[in-house]
Motif scaffolding. Structure first.
Motif, PDB file in Angstrom:
ATOM      1  N   ASN A  37       0.857  -1.182   0.000  1.00 23.41           N
ATOM      2  CA  ASN A  37       0.000   0.000   0.000  1.00 23.41           C
ATOM      3  C   ASN A  37       0.898   1.239   0.000  1.00 23.41           C
ATOM      4  OD1 ASN A  37      -1.663   2.185   0.686  1.00 23.41           O
ATOM      5  ND2 ASN A  37      -3.059   0.856   1.802  1.00 23.41           N
ATOM      6  N   ARG A  58      -2.995  -3.976  -4.592  1.00 19.89           N
ATOM      7  CA  ARG A  58      -4.237  -4.722  -4.789  1.00 19.89           C
ATOM      8  C   ARG A  58      -5.019  -4.621  -3.497  1.00 19.89           C
ATOM      9  NH1 ARG A  58      -1.936  -4.576  -8.913  1.00 19.89           N
ATOM     10  NH2 ARG A  58      -1.722  -6.136 -10.552  1.00 19.89           N
ATOM     11  N   SER A  59      -6.340  -4.597  -3.581  1.00 19.14           N
ATOM     12  CA  SER A  59      -7.144  -4.406  -2.372  1.00 19.14           C
ATOM     13  C   SER A  59      -7.258  -5.664  -1.516  1.00 19.14           C
ATOM     14  CB  SER A  59      -8.534  -3.879  -2.730  1.00 19.14           C
ATOM     15  OG  SER A  59      -9.178  -4.775  -3.604  1.00 19.14           O
ATOM     16  N   SER A  60      -7.309  -6.831  -2.093  1.00 18.52           N
ATOM     17  CA  SER A  60      -7.489  -8.070  -1.335  1.00 18.52           C
ATOM     18  C   SER A  60      -6.149  -8.618  -0.865  1.00 18.52           C
ATOM     19  CB  SER A  60      -8.184  -9.117  -2.212  1.00 18.52           C
ATOM     20  OG  SER A  60      -8.079 -10.393  -1.625  1.00 18.52           O
ATOM     21  N   MET A  61      -6.012  -8.812   0.444  1.00 11.32           N
ATOM     22  CA  MET A  61      -4.765  -9.364   0.974  1.00 11.32           C
ATOM     23  C   MET A  61      -4.564 -10.793   0.501  1.00 11.32           C
ATOM     24  SD  MET A  61      -2.265  -8.243   2.701  1.00 11.32           S
ATOM     25  CE  MET A  61      -0.743  -9.144   2.630  1.00 11.32           C
ATOM     26  N   ALA A  62      -5.610 -11.584   0.465  1.00  2.54           N
ATOM     27  CA  ALA A  62      -5.483 -12.969  -0.006  1.00  2.54           C
ATOM     28  C   ALA A  62      -5.003 -12.998  -1.453  1.00  2.54           C
ATOM     29  CB  ALA A  62      -6.814 -13.699   0.142  1.00  2.54           C
ATOM     30  N   TYR A  63      -5.535 -12.115  -2.276  1.00  2.00           N
ATOM     31  CA  TYR A  63      -5.118 -12.060  -3.674  1.00  2.00           C
ATOM     32  C   TYR A  63      -3.657 -11.646  -3.785  1.00  2.00           C
ATOM     33  CZ  TYR A  63      -5.397 -11.096  -8.713  1.00  2.00           C
ATOM     34  OH  TYR A  63      -5.196 -11.093 -10.071  1.00  2.00           O
ATOM     35  N   ARG A  64      -3.242 -10.694  -2.962  1.00  6.85           N
ATOM     36  CA  ARG A  64      -1.833 -10.279  -2.959  1.00  6.85           C
ATOM     37  C   ARG A  64      -0.922 -11.478  -2.682  1.00  6.85           C
ATOM     38  NH1 ARG A  64      -1.975  -5.199   1.188  1.00  6.85           N
ATOM     39  NH2 ARG A  64      -4.046  -4.498   0.582  1.00  6.85           N
ATOM     40  N   CYS A  66      -1.541 -14.648  -3.058  1.00  4.69           N
ATOM     41  CA  CYS A  66      -1.575 -15.610  -4.168  1.00  4.69           C
ATOM     42  C   CYS A  66      -0.730 -15.139  -5.343  1.00  4.69           C
ATOM     43  CB  CYS A  66      -3.018 -15.866  -4.603  1.00  4.69           C
ATOM     44  SG  CYS A  66      -3.931 -16.885  -3.415  1.00  4.69           S
ATOM     45  N   LYS A  82      -4.660  -7.722  10.091  1.00  8.81           N
ATOM     46  CA  LYS A  82      -5.353  -8.794   9.383  1.00  8.81           C
ATOM     47  C   LYS A  82      -5.663  -9.882  10.406  1.00  8.81           C
ATOM     48  CE  LYS A  82      -4.337  -6.758   5.471  1.00  8.81           C
ATOM     49  NZ  LYS A  82      -4.819  -5.422   5.625  1.00  8.81           N
ATOM     50  N   ASP A  86      -8.562 -14.024   7.274  1.00  4.52           N
ATOM     51  CA  ASP A  86      -8.236 -13.244   6.075  1.00  4.52           C
ATOM     52  C   ASP A  86      -7.049 -13.849   5.328  1.00  4.52           C
ATOM     53  OD1 ASP A  86     -10.120 -11.181   6.676  1.00  4.52           O
ATOM     54  OD2 ASP A  86      -8.690 -10.286   8.071  1.00  4.52           O
TER      55      ASP A  86
END
Length: 135
Positions: A37, A58-64, A66, A82, A86
């Motif tokens: 961020n 990216r807004s989603s921590m899980a997506y980051r 991955c 978090k 999450d």
């Protein structure tokens, strides 16, 4: 929407759709690709300057996480809270891809920070961000 399906199984590897994942082998922050961020750089009290790196958000921590597991990015740092739920699924994806997800203070269900990368870059990111993390 993105046609991306990240999945993993303990001792079974991590995958994006059908492609096996592996974290990057980058071991230095300099010239790495980090998902972070940009607001953390508004702090004026960093004890040491950050080396040059490519920044993405990216807004989603899980997506980051991955995306780090897929080697698309070398690491991810979040200095905001978090919770286990999450991070749990993405943590498995990262671990099965050979990476590490921790915070600066382990053994809690509410994590004040998140640091994710391959083993060598992870240590460098922890060291750089540790002085400004909440205790």
């Amino acid at each position: 929407v993105s046609n991306e399906f990240f999945h993993a199984r303990t001792c079974g590897g991590a995958y994006l759709n059908k492609k096996r994942l592996s974290v990057s082998s980058v071991n230095e922050i300099h010239d790495s690709r980090l998902i972070i961020n940009p607001r953390i750089f508004e702090k004026t009290d960093w004890p040491a300057p950050w080396p040059n790196f490519q920044e993405a958000s990216r807004s989603s921590m899980a997506y980051r996480l991955c995306l780090v597991a897929a080697g698309i990015y070398d690491g991810a740092v979040a200095l905001s809270r978090k919770r286990d739920w999450d991070l749990a699924a993405a943590d498995l994806v990262v671990r099965e891809a050979g990476g590490i997800v921790t915070d600066h203070n382990t053994e809690r269900t509410r994590h004040p920070t998140t640091v994710c990368a391959g083993p060598r870059l992870h240590a460098a990111l922890l060291k750089l961000t540790k002085p400004l993390t909440p205790s």
